[in-house]
Write a protein that holds these residues in place. Structure first.
Motif, PDB file in Angstrom:
ATOM      1  N   ILE A  47       0.858  -1.177   0.000  1.00 49.15           N
ATOM      2  CA  ILE A  47       0.000   0.000   0.000  1.00 49.15           C
ATOM      3  C   ILE A  47       0.894   1.227   0.000  1.00 49.15           C
ATOM      4  CG2 ILE A  47      -0.110   0.027   2.526  1.00 49.15           C
ATOM      5  CD1 ILE A  47      -2.983   1.116   2.298  1.00 49.15           C
ATOM      6  N   TYR A  48       0.367   2.349  -0.526  1.00 49.47           N
ATOM      7  CA  TYR A  48       1.116   3.578  -0.363  1.00 49.47           C
ATOM      8  C   TYR A  48       0.187   4.763  -0.157  1.00 49.47           C
ATOM      9  CZ  TYR A  48       0.620   5.140  -5.302  1.00 49.47           C
ATOM     10  OH  TYR A  48       0.153   5.568  -6.520  1.00 49.47           O
ATOM     11  N   PHE A  49       0.746   5.788   0.462  1.00 47.95           N
ATOM     12  CA  PHE A  49       0.035   7.005   0.821  1.00 47.95           C
ATOM     13  C   PHE A  49       0.701   8.211   0.154  1.00 47.95           C
ATOM     14  CE2 PHE A  49      -2.454   5.357   4.433  1.00 47.95           C
ATOM     15  CZ  PHE A  49      -1.770   4.182   4.716  1.00 47.95           C
ATOM     16  N   ASN A  50      -0.110   9.193  -0.166  1.00 49.25           N
ATOM     17  CA  ASN A  50       0.380  10.483  -0.613  1.00 49.25           C
ATOM     18  C   ASN A  50      -0.328  11.544   0.223  1.00 49.25           C
ATOM     19  OD1 ASN A  50      -0.026  12.671  -3.441  1.00 49.25           O
ATOM     20  ND2 ASN A  50       1.762  12.459  -2.144  1.00 49.25           N
ATOM     21  N   ASN A  51       0.455  12.370   0.902  1.00 48.70           N
ATOM     22  CA  ASN A  51      -0.125  13.376   1.800  1.00 48.70           C
ATOM     23  C   ASN A  51      -1.119  12.747   2.782  1.00 48.70           C
ATOM     24  OD1 ASN A  51       1.296  15.626   0.750  1.00 48.70           O
ATOM     25  ND2 ASN A  51      -0.106  15.700  -0.985  1.00 48.70           N
ATOM     26  N   ASN A  52      -0.724  11.619   3.337  1.00 49.78           N
ATOM     27  CA  ASN A  52      -1.466  10.883   4.378  1.00 49.78           C
ATOM     28  C   ASN A  52      -2.702  10.170   3.848  1.00 49.78           C
ATOM     29  OD1 ASN A  52       0.397  12.348   5.889  1.00 49.78           O
ATOM     30  ND2 ASN A  52      -1.117  13.812   6.611  1.00 49.78           N
ATOM     31  N   VAL A  53      -2.984  10.255   2.573  1.00 52.38           N
ATOM     32  CA  VAL A  53      -4.166   9.628   1.994  1.00 52.38           C
ATOM     33  C   VAL A  53      -3.757   8.336   1.284  1.00 52.38           C
ATOM     34  CG1 VAL A  53      -6.027   9.881   0.306  1.00 52.38           C
ATOM     35  CG2 VAL A  53      -5.307  11.852   1.683  1.00 52.38           C
ATOM     36  N   PRO A  54      -4.436   7.203   1.581  1.00 54.67           N
ATOM     37  CA  PRO A  54      -4.102   5.965   0.872  1.00 54.67           C
ATOM     38  C   PRO A  54      -4.455   6.091  -0.607  1.00 54.67           C
ATOM     39  CG  PRO A  54      -6.062   5.663   2.218  1.00 54.67           C
ATOM     40  CD  PRO A  54      -5.531   7.005   2.564  1.00 54.67           C
ATOM     41  N   ILE A  55      -3.488   5.796  -1.474  1.00 54.11           N
ATOM     42  CA  ILE A  55      -3.701   5.933  -2.910  1.00 54.11           C
ATOM     43  C   ILE A  55      -4.031   4.591  -3.552  1.00 54.11           C
ATOM     44  CG2 ILE A  55      -2.678   6.660  -5.101  1.00 54.11           C
ATOM     45  CD1 ILE A  55      -3.244   8.939  -3.079  1.00 54.11           C
ATOM     46  N   ASP A  56      -3.318   3.568  -3.158  1.00 49.76           N
ATOM     47  CA  ASP A  56      -3.537   2.257  -3.758  1.00 49.76           C
ATOM     48  C   ASP A  56      -3.228   1.175  -2.728  1.00 49.76           C
ATOM     49  OD1 ASP A  56      -2.077   0.362  -6.517  1.00 49.76           O
ATOM     50  OD2 ASP A  56      -3.953   0.122  -5.446  1.00 49.76           O
ATOM     51  N   ASP A  57      -4.220   0.382  -2.397  1.00 49.09           N
ATOM     52  CA  ASP A  57      -4.022  -0.723  -1.446  1.00 49.09           C
ATOM     53  C   ASP A  57      -4.250  -2.072  -2.118  1.00 49.09           C
ATOM     54  OD1 ASP A  57      -7.242  -0.673   0.328  1.00 49.09           O
ATOM     55  OD2 ASP A  57      -6.725  -0.775  -1.800  1.00 49.09           O
ATOM     56  N   SER A  58      -4.120  -2.111  -3.416  1.00 39.80           N
ATOM     57  CA  SER A  58      -4.397  -3.352  -4.154  1.00 39.80           C
ATOM     58  C   SER A  58      -3.406  -4.462  -3.827  1.00 39.80           C
ATOM     59  CB  SER A  58      -4.405  -3.099  -5.662  1.00 39.80           C
ATOM     60  OG  SER A  58      -3.154  -2.600  -6.093  1.00 39.80           O
ATOM     61  N   GLY A  59      -2.280  -4.102  -3.248  1.00 45.24           N
ATOM     62  CA  GLY A  59      -1.293  -5.108  -2.879  1.00 45.24           C
ATOM     63  C   GLY A  59      -1.516  -5.724  -1.517  1.00 45.24           C
ATOM     64  N   MET A  60      -2.436  -5.196  -0.757  1.00 47.99           N
ATOM     65  CA  MET A  60      -2.730  -5.747   0.564  1.00 47.99           C
ATOM     66  C   MET A  60      -3.339  -7.125   0.371  1.00 47.99           C
ATOM     67  SD  MET A  60      -1.889  -3.488   2.902  1.00 47.99           S
ATOM     68  CE  MET A  60      -2.909  -2.923   4.256  1.00 47.99           C
ATOM     69  N   PRO A  61      -2.733  -8.146   0.962  1.00 52.68           N
ATOM     70  CA  PRO A  61      -3.131  -9.517   0.632  1.00 52.68           C
ATOM     71  C   PRO A  61      -4.547  -9.890   1.051  1.00 52.68           C
ATOM     72  CG  PRO A  61      -1.457  -9.493   2.361  1.00 52.68           C
ATOM     73  CD  PRO A  61      -1.591  -8.101   1.876  1.00 52.68           C
ATOM     74  N   GLU A  62      -4.990  -9.448   2.198  1.00 55.25           N
ATOM     75  CA  GLU A  62      -6.307  -9.830   2.669  1.00 55.25           C
ATOM     76  C   GLU A  62      -6.842  -8.773   3.616  1.00 55.25           C
ATOM     77  OE1 GLU A  62      -6.015 -13.669   4.612  1.00 55.25           O
ATOM     78  OE2 GLU A  62      -4.269 -14.170   3.406  1.00 55.25           O
ATOM     79  N   ASP A  63      -8.092  -8.968   3.998  1.00 53.00           N
ATOM     80  CA  ASP A  63      -8.714  -8.038   4.930  1.00 53.00           C
ATOM     81  C   ASP A  63      -8.062  -8.066   6.312  1.00 53.00           C
ATOM     82  OD1 ASP A  63     -12.123  -8.498   3.685  1.00 53.00           O
ATOM     83  OD2 ASP A  63     -10.419  -7.338   2.954  1.00 53.00           O
ATOM     84  N   ARG A  64      -7.250  -9.042   6.554  1.00 49.54           N
ATOM     85  CA  ARG A  64      -6.554  -9.090   7.844  1.00 49.54           C
ATOM     86  C   ARG A  64      -5.504  -7.986   7.941  1.00 49.54           C
ATOM     87  NH1 ARG A  64      -3.272 -12.722   8.522  1.00 49.54           N
ATOM     88  NH2 ARG A  64      -3.000 -13.495   6.393  1.00 49.54           N
ATOM     89  N   PHE A  65      -5.135  -7.441   6.806  1.00 44.71           N
ATOM     90  CA  PHE A  65      -4.131  -6.381   6.764  1.00 44.71           C
ATOM     91  C   PHE A  65      -4.822  -5.024   6.656  1.00 44.71           C
ATOM     92  CE2 PHE A  65       0.070  -8.426   5.888  1.00 44.71           C
ATOM     93  CZ  PHE A  65      -0.359  -9.738   5.875  1.00 44.71           C
ATOM     94  N   SER A  66      -4.337  -4.070   7.444  1.00 41.65           N
ATOM     95  CA  SER A  66      -4.834  -2.707   7.336  1.00 41.65           C
ATOM     96  C   SER A  66      -3.685  -1.746   7.619  1.00 41.65           C
ATOM     97  CB  SER A  66      -5.989  -2.460   8.312  1.00 41.65           C
ATOM     98  OG  SER A  66      -5.542  -2.598   9.649  1.00 41.65           O
ATOM     99  N   ALA A  67      -3.748  -0.573   7.020  1.00 42.93           N
ATOM    100  CA  ALA A  67      -2.701   0.433   7.219  1.00 42.93           C
ATOM    101  C   ALA A  67      -3.347   1.794   7.400  1.00 42.93           C
ATOM    102  CB  ALA A  67      -1.733   0.464   6.040  1.00 42.93           C
ATOM    103  N   LYS A  68      -2.702   2.597   8.226  1.00 38.13           N
ATOM    104  CA  LYS A  68      -3.198   3.945   8.477  1.00 38.13           C
ATOM    105  C   LYS A  68      -2.031   4.925   8.471  1.00 38.13           C
ATOM    106  CE  LYS A  68      -7.134   2.579  11.382  1.00 38.13           C
ATOM    107  NZ  LYS A  68      -7.777   2.714  12.713  1.00 38.13           N
ATOM    108  N   MET A  69      -2.360   6.168   8.193  1.00 37.71           N
ATOM    109  CA  MET A  69      -1.370   7.235   8.296  1.00 37.71           C
ATOM    110  C   MET A  69      -2.086   8.440   8.897  1.00 37.71           C
ATOM    111  SD  MET A  69       1.429   8.499   5.555  1.00 37.71           S
ATOM    112  CE  MET A  69       2.820   9.476   6.127  1.00 37.71           C
ATOM    113  N   PRO A  70      -2.185   8.516  10.203  1.00 38.87           N
ATOM    114  CA  PRO A  70      -2.955   9.562  10.865  1.00 38.87           C
ATOM    115  C   PRO A  70      -2.342  10.953  10.713  1.00 38.87           C
ATOM    116  CG  PRO A  70      -1.781   8.234  12.483  1.00 38.87           C
ATOM    117  CD  PRO A  70      -1.615   7.544  11.165  1.00 38.87           C
ATOM    118  N   ASN A  71      -1.027  11.009  10.478  1.00 41.11           N
ATOM    119  CA  ASN A  71      -0.389  12.298  10.242  1.00 41.11           C
ATOM    120  C   ASN A  71       0.867  12.090   9.408  1.00 41.11           C
ATOM    121  OD1 ASN A  71       1.938  11.829  12.118  1.00 41.11           O
ATOM    122  ND2 ASN A  71       0.286  11.767  13.636  1.00 41.11           N
ATOM    123  N   ALA A  72       1.504  13.191   9.055  1.00 33.43           N
ATOM    124  CA  ALA A  72       2.632  13.126   8.115  1.00 33.43           C
ATOM    125  C   ALA A  72       3.860  12.430   8.691  1.00 33.43           C
ATOM    126  CB  ALA A  72       2.999  14.534   7.663  1.00 33.43           C
TER     127      ALA A  72
END
Lengths: 113, 119
Positions: A47-72
């Motif tokens: 997954i990757y973020f731009n300016n704290n916003v998730p842009i693409d999470d298509s690589g996250m293998p399953e719903d068991r995985f989650s990512a956050k970026m609450p601040n810079a």
């Protein structure tokens, strides 16, 4: 600059437990990436973020995985519940707008028993 | 989807000699970036060299240089005067130009080449 900081460096847990990996990007970088490295699949983007916003999470293998970026300056990658096949090295990387280079952290080696 | 292929799982070279690591890639894009990363046993990923596809001139960084053949979609790394500290895994990586959409801003890696330096 301290570079990209990841914690913990090593994590050993038992199947079914929640795991949280942490990343502090380089100050001023507006892109943050999470990668996973395994012998079988090599290095792959999760997954990757731009300016704290998730842009693409298509690589996250399953719903068991989650990512956050609450601040810079902080991001987390959570696995719940963890499974033995999640054992890998997880890298965080950051970069600036032109992305001429992604700067990698030292990685977190996760072992799920 | 873009793919990156490194056909040499392992290479060995005598210290002070020259070695070339191969990489091919597949893309339908005309503008993109290519990178070589080094991963020593410490597992830290270190950028060795990068090439912008629109630049015809091959990139060079001290003892490291690339042979970029855009039409052939080939991007090899040449290491001159090999040193013991060059021993590591080397990964070739591709990135589409910014704004291509989807996961284009992330890197697509090859499976790596393990480089051994013989003293």
């Amino acid at each position: 600059d301290a570079g990209v900081i990841q914690s913990p460096r090593h994590e050993v847990t038992e199947m079914g437990q929640e795991v949280t990996l942490r990343c502090k990007p380089i100050s001023g970088h507006d892109y943050l990436f999470w990668y996973r490295q395994t012998m079988m699949r090599g290095l792959e983007l999760l997954i990757y973020f731009n300016n704290n916003v998730p842009i693409d999470d298509s690589g996250m293998p399953e719903d068991r995985f989650s990512a956050k970026m609450p601040n810079a300056s902080f991001s987390t990658l959570k696995i719940q519940p963890s499974e033995p096949r999640d054992s890998a090295v997880y890298f965080c990387a950051s970069g600036t707008g032109t992305l001429n280079e992604q700067f990698f952290g030292p990685g977190t080696r996760l072992t799920v028993l | 989807a873009q793919t990156v292929t490194q056909s040499q799982p392992e290479m060995s070279v005598q210290e002070a000699e020259t070695v070339t690591l191969s990489c091919t890639y597949d893309t339908s894009e005309s503008d993109y970036y290519l990178f070589w990363y080094k991963q020593p046993p410490s597992r830290q990923m270190i950028l060795v060299i990068r090439q912008e596809a629109y630049k015809q001139q091959n990139a060079t960084e001290n003892r490291f240089s690339v042979n970029f053949q855009k039409a052939a979609k080939s991007f090899s790394l040449k290491i001159s005067d090999s040193q013991l500290g060059d021993a590591a895994m080397y990964f070739c990586a591709y990135r589409a130009s910014l704004g291509s959409g989807g996961g284009a801003d992330g890197l697509t890696f090859g499976k790596g080449t393990h480089l051994i330096i013989q003293p």
